[in-house]
Write a protein that holds these residues in place. Structure first.
Motif, PDB file in Angstrom:
ATOM      1  N   TRP A  52      -6.745  23.541  25.650  1.00 24.60           N
ATOM      2  CA  TRP A  52      -8.120  23.570  25.173  1.00 24.60           C
ATOM      3  C   TRP A  52      -8.716  22.180  24.982  1.00 24.60           C
ATOM      4  CZ3 TRP A  52     -10.054  21.596  20.561  1.00 24.60           C
ATOM      5  CH2 TRP A  52      -9.095  21.071  19.699  1.00 24.60           C
ATOM      6  N   SER A  53      -7.891  21.206  24.599  1.00 29.86           N
ATOM      7  CA  SER A  53      -8.410  19.863  24.327  1.00 29.86           C
ATOM      8  C   SER A  53      -8.380  18.956  25.548  1.00 29.86           C
ATOM      9  CB  SER A  53      -7.594  19.212  23.212  1.00 29.86           C
ATOM     10  OG  SER A  53      -6.275  18.937  23.664  1.00 29.86           O
ATOM     11  N   GLY A  54      -7.659  19.367  26.570  1.00 35.95           N
ATOM     12  CA  GLY A  54      -7.506  18.507  27.733  1.00 35.95           C
ATOM     13  C   GLY A  54      -6.322  17.570  27.635  1.00 35.95           C
ATOM     14  N   ASP A  72     -14.679  19.097  30.847  1.00 35.51           N
ATOM     15  CA  ASP A  72     -15.719  18.422  30.078  1.00 35.51           C
ATOM     16  C   ASP A  72     -16.216  19.439  29.061  1.00 35.51           C
ATOM     17  OD1 ASP A  72     -18.101  17.355  29.062  1.00 35.51           O
ATOM     18  OD2 ASP A  72     -18.568  16.336  30.920  1.00 35.51           O
ATOM     19  N   SER A  73     -15.757  19.298  27.834  1.00 37.75           N
ATOM     20  CA  SER A  73     -16.098  20.291  26.810  1.00 37.75           C
ATOM     21  C   SER A  73     -17.583  20.312  26.508  1.00 37.75           C
ATOM     22  CB  SER A  73     -15.297  20.007  25.543  1.00 37.75           C
ATOM     23  OG  SER A  73     -13.912  20.164  25.781  1.00 37.75           O
ATOM     24  N   ALA A  74     -18.233  19.170  26.587  1.00 38.76           N
ATOM     25  CA  ALA A  74     -19.667  19.105  26.312  1.00 38.76           C
ATOM     26  C   ALA A  74     -20.456  19.929  27.323  1.00 38.76           C
ATOM     27  CB  ALA A  74     -20.144  17.662  26.312  1.00 38.76           C
ATOM     28  N   SER A 101      -5.894  27.696  21.092  1.00 39.47           N
ATOM     29  CA  SER A 101      -6.208  26.370  20.551  1.00 39.47           C
ATOM     30  C   SER A 101      -4.925  25.619  20.233  1.00 39.47           C
ATOM     31  CB  SER A 101      -7.082  26.512  19.299  1.00 39.47           C
ATOM     32  OG  SER A 101      -6.410  27.304  18.323  1.00 39.47           O
ATOM     33  N   THR A 102      -4.028  25.572  21.202  1.00 36.64           N
ATOM     34  CA  THR A 102      -2.755  24.872  21.024  1.00 36.64           C
ATOM     35  C   THR A 102      -2.560  23.878  22.156  1.00 36.64           C
ATOM     36  OG1 THR A 102      -1.435  26.374  22.377  1.00 36.64           O
ATOM     37  CG2 THR A 102      -1.847  27.038  20.102  1.00 36.64           C
ATOM     38  N   THR A 103      -1.416  23.211  22.158  1.00 42.84           N
ATOM     39  CA  THR A 103      -1.107  22.282  23.247  1.00 42.84           C
ATOM     40  C   THR A 103      -0.530  23.021  24.454  1.00 42.84           C
ATOM     41  OG1 THR A 103       1.104  21.909  22.359  1.00 42.84           O
ATOM     42  CG2 THR A 103      -0.631  20.408  21.634  1.00 42.84           C
ATOM     43  N   ILE A 104      -0.304  24.314  24.309  1.00 39.78           N
ATOM     44  CA  ILE A 104       0.333  25.082  25.377  1.00 39.78           C
ATOM     45  C   ILE A 104      -0.633  25.317  26.529  1.00 39.78           C
ATOM     46  CG2 ILE A 104       1.395  27.290  25.941  1.00 39.78           C
ATOM     47  CD1 ILE A 104       2.334  27.465  23.063  1.00 39.78           C
TER      48      ILE A 104
END
Length: 125
Positions: A52-54, A72-74, A101-104
């Motif tokens: 989720w965070s890239g 690009d989350s924006a 919403s994890t690193t997986i």
């Protein structure tokens, strides 16, 4: 969540393409995303995934060093930069999303809840 993939086309071996996947709907949730492909006569194949965070990515061995997944989350957009394309990359490419919403990152397509309509990539030799 609605996903719209674009950017496919007909290119020659060695060329590059950038696929995009625009996401809309279900604001406020985090999604892990991935790219899959289906070549004629073959089953769906995992290509690349991003959390989720890239911050976490994963690729199938055949595209490592040639493809790069990013987001690009924006802009709520997922990308797949494909360089040094080969004829065996010819397929319909699909983007997918899974609430997480994890690193997986998810390699198994069955774990994705939402799918785009696909975009055709054809690489001639």
């Amino acid at each position: 969540v609605q996903l719209q993939a674009s950017g496919g086309g007909l290119v020659q071996a060695g060329d590059s393409l950038r696929l995009s996947c625009a996401a809309s709907g279900r604001a406020g949730r985090s999604y892990a995303m991935g790219w899959f492909r289906r070549a004629p006569g073959k089953e769906r194949e995992f290509v690349a995934a991003i959390n989720w965070s890239g911050g976490s990515t994963h690729y199938t061995d055949s595209v490592k060093g040639r493809f790069t997944v990013s987001r690009d989350s924006a802009k709520n957009t997922l990308y797949l930069q494909m360089n040094n394309l080969k004829p065996e990359d010819t397929a319909i490419y699909y983007c997918a999303a899974a609430a997480a919403s994890t690193t997986i990152v998810f390699v198994n397509g069955d774990l994705y809840e939402y799918w785009g309509q696909g975009t055709q990539v054809t690489v001639s030799s």
